[in-house]
Design a protein around this motif. Structure first.
Motif, PDB file in Angstrom:
ATOM      1  N   UNK A 133     -68.025  62.189  48.610  1.00 55.45           N
ATOM      2  CA  UNK A 133     -67.588  61.306  47.525  1.00 55.45           C
ATOM      3  C   UNK A 133     -67.150  59.976  48.124  1.00 55.45           C
ATOM      4  N   UNK A 134     -67.539  58.891  47.455  1.00 58.31           N
ATOM      5  CA  UNK A 134     -67.243  57.541  47.932  1.00 58.31           C
ATOM      6  C   UNK A 134     -66.604  56.731  46.811  1.00 58.31           C
ATOM      7  N   UNK A 135     -65.775  55.765  47.204  1.00 56.12           N
ATOM      8  CA  UNK A 135     -65.104  54.915  46.212  1.00 56.12           C
ATOM      9  C   UNK A 135     -66.038  53.875  45.602  1.00 56.12           C
ATOM     10  N   UNK A 136     -67.110  53.530  46.301  1.00 57.70           N
ATOM     11  CA  UNK A 136     -68.024  52.522  45.774  1.00 57.70           C
ATOM     12  C   UNK A 136     -69.460  52.791  46.166  1.00 57.70           C
ATOM     13  N   UNK A 191     -68.026  60.593  36.295  1.00 63.85           N
ATOM     14  CA  UNK A 191     -67.313  59.960  35.179  1.00 63.85           C
ATOM     15  C   UNK A 191     -66.078  59.156  35.595  1.00 63.85           C
ATOM     16  N   UNK A 192     -65.471  59.513  36.728  1.00 64.77           N
ATOM     17  CA  UNK A 192     -64.281  58.777  37.163  1.00 64.77           C
ATOM     18  C   UNK A 192     -64.614  57.518  37.959  1.00 64.77           C
ATOM     19  N   UNK A 193     -65.917  57.196  38.094  1.00 63.93           N
ATOM     20  CA  UNK A 193     -66.339  55.990  38.801  1.00 63.93           C
ATOM     21  C   UNK A 193     -66.663  56.195  40.263  1.00 63.93           C
ATOM     22  N   UNK A 194     -66.363  57.353  40.789  1.00 66.74           N
ATOM     23  CA  UNK A 194     -66.709  57.622  42.186  1.00 66.74           C
ATOM     24  C   UNK A 194     -68.214  57.827  42.291  1.00 66.74           C
ATOM     25  N   UNK A 195     -68.726  57.643  43.506  1.00 66.52           N
ATOM     26  CA  UNK A 195     -70.152  57.844  43.757  1.00 66.52           C
ATOM     27  C   UNK A 195     -70.294  59.095  44.609  1.00 66.52           C
ATOM     28  N   UNK A 196     -71.161  60.000  44.177  1.00 67.63           N
ATOM     29  CA  UNK A 196     -71.363  61.271  44.860  1.00 67.63           C
ATOM     30  C   UNK A 196     -72.713  61.285  45.564  1.00 67.63           C
ATOM     31  N   UNK A 197     -72.729  61.791  46.779  1.00 67.57           N
ATOM     32  CA  UNK A 197     -73.972  62.051  47.505  1.00 67.57           C
ATOM     33  C   UNK A 197     -73.989  63.549  47.773  1.00 67.57           C
ATOM     34  N   UNK A 198     -74.989  64.217  47.228  1.00 69.89           N
ATOM     35  CA  UNK A 198     -75.117  65.667  47.327  1.00 69.89           C
ATOM     36  C   UNK A 198     -76.423  65.963  48.048  1.00 69.89           C
ATOM     37  N   UNK A 199     -76.367  66.806  49.088  1.00 69.36           N
ATOM     38  CA  UNK A 199     -77.575  67.130  49.856  1.00 69.36           C
ATOM     39  C   UNK A 199     -77.440  68.507  50.474  1.00 69.36           C
ATOM     40  N   UNK A 200     -78.576  69.081  50.835  1.00 68.63           N
ATOM     41  CA  UNK A 200     -78.568  70.331  51.584  1.00 68.63           C
ATOM     42  C   UNK A 200     -77.876  70.104  52.925  1.00 68.63           C
ATOM     43  N   UNK A 201     -77.180  71.104  53.425  1.00 67.37           N
ATOM     44  CA  UNK A 201     -76.537  70.989  54.733  1.00 67.37           C
ATOM     45  C   UNK A 201     -77.573  70.959  55.844  1.00 67.37           C
ATOM     46  N   UNK A 202     -78.627  71.721  55.679  1.00 70.62           N
ATOM     47  CA  UNK A 202     -79.732  71.728  56.637  1.00 70.62           C
ATOM     48  C   UNK A 202     -81.014  71.439  55.867  1.00 70.62           C
ATOM     49  N   UNK A 233     -80.118  60.513  55.569  1.00 68.63           N
ATOM     50  CA  UNK A 233     -80.583  61.883  55.321  1.00 68.63           C
ATOM     51  C   UNK A 233     -82.098  61.923  55.193  1.00 68.63           C
ATOM     52  N   UNK A 234     -82.684  62.972  55.746  1.00 64.63           N
ATOM     53  CA  UNK A 234     -84.135  63.120  55.635  1.00 64.63           C
ATOM     54  C   UNK A 234     -84.507  63.564  54.219  1.00 64.63           C
ATOM     55  N   UNK A 235     -85.747  63.355  53.858  1.00 64.80           N
ATOM     56  CA  UNK A 235     -86.250  63.752  52.542  1.00 64.80           C
ATOM     57  C   UNK A 235     -86.099  65.262  52.341  1.00 64.80           C
ATOM     58  N   UNK A 236     -86.214  66.038  53.418  1.00 62.56           N
ATOM     59  CA  UNK A 236     -86.115  67.498  53.335  1.00 62.56           C
ATOM     60  C   UNK A 236     -84.708  67.979  52.984  1.00 62.56           C
ATOM     61  N   UNK A 237     -83.733  67.089  52.993  1.00 60.25           N
ATOM     62  CA  UNK A 237     -82.362  67.478  52.648  1.00 60.25           C
ATOM     63  C   UNK A 237     -82.112  67.361  51.140  1.00 60.25           C
ATOM     64  N   UNK A 238     -83.132  66.914  50.385  1.00 58.25           N
ATOM     65  CA  UNK A 238     -83.078  66.849  48.915  1.00 58.25           C
ATOM     66  C   UNK A 238     -81.813  66.147  48.410  1.00 58.25           C
ATOM     67  N   UNK A 239     -81.492  65.010  49.002  1.00 56.40           N
ATOM     68  CA  UNK A 239     -80.272  64.277  48.660  1.00 56.40           C
ATOM     69  C   UNK A 239     -80.338  63.705  47.246  1.00 56.40           C
ATOM     70  N   UNK A 240     -79.187  63.693  46.591  1.00 56.20           N
ATOM     71  CA  UNK A 240     -79.015  63.118  45.250  1.00 56.20           C
ATOM     72  C   UNK A 240     -77.841  62.163  45.314  1.00 56.20           C
ATOM     73  N   UNK A 241     -77.986  61.013  44.702  1.00 53.57           N
ATOM     74  CA  UNK A 241     -76.918  60.022  44.619  1.00 53.57           C
ATOM     75  C   UNK A 241     -76.632  59.809  43.139  1.00 53.57           C
ATOM     76  N   UNK A 242     -75.372  59.937  42.759  1.00 52.04           N
ATOM     77  CA  UNK A 242     -75.032  59.798  41.347  1.00 52.04           C
ATOM     78  C   UNK A 242     -73.602  59.304  41.199  1.00 52.04           C
ATOM     79  N   UNK A 243     -73.323  58.728  40.059  1.00 56.96           N
ATOM     80  CA  UNK A 243     -71.945  58.335  39.769  1.00 56.96           C
ATOM     81  C   UNK A 243     -71.284  59.428  38.940  1.00 56.96           C
TER      82      UNK A 243
END
Length: 91
Positions: free
Chosen positions: A41-44, A67-78, A55-65
């Motif tokens: 989680x990031x402030x901006x 509701x509280x305005x924080x930015x989330x980066x979600x990805x596979x650990x491996x 992150x590599x494409x194989x980590x299936x990363x997702x970037x989203x905001x």
């Protein structure tokens, strides 16, 4: 029942799994070490964007905001293993 602290998103891989993210309104949480995904989680957006391309494409990363305005980066650990190749003789 609707819960403003919960976000559900499809994993977007070759199955029907969904990620369910629950925001902790106060205090801290510990992520299950057996969970295949990691959430940062990031402030901006600028900080999240600096983290995302590493992150590599194989980590299936997702970037989203959130509701509280924080930015989330979600990805596979491996990284996800490549699909098994089929040999022509396997038909």
């Amino acid at each position: 029942m609707y819960d403003r602290q919960v976000i559900a998103i499809p994993v977007g891989m070759d199955d029907t799994r969904w990620l369910v993210i629950r925001r902790a309104a106060a205090g801290s949480t510990i992520q299950d070490p057996n969970d295949p995904f990691l959430l940062n989680q990031f402030d901006g957006m600028s900080n999240a964007i600096d983290h995302y391309p590493a992150m590599s494409v194989d980590m299936k990363a997702r970037l989203m905001t959130a509701p509280d305005g924080r930015v989330l980066v979600i990805a596979l650990k491996t990284p996800e293993p490549p699909p098994a190749r089929r040999h022509p003789a396997d038909h």
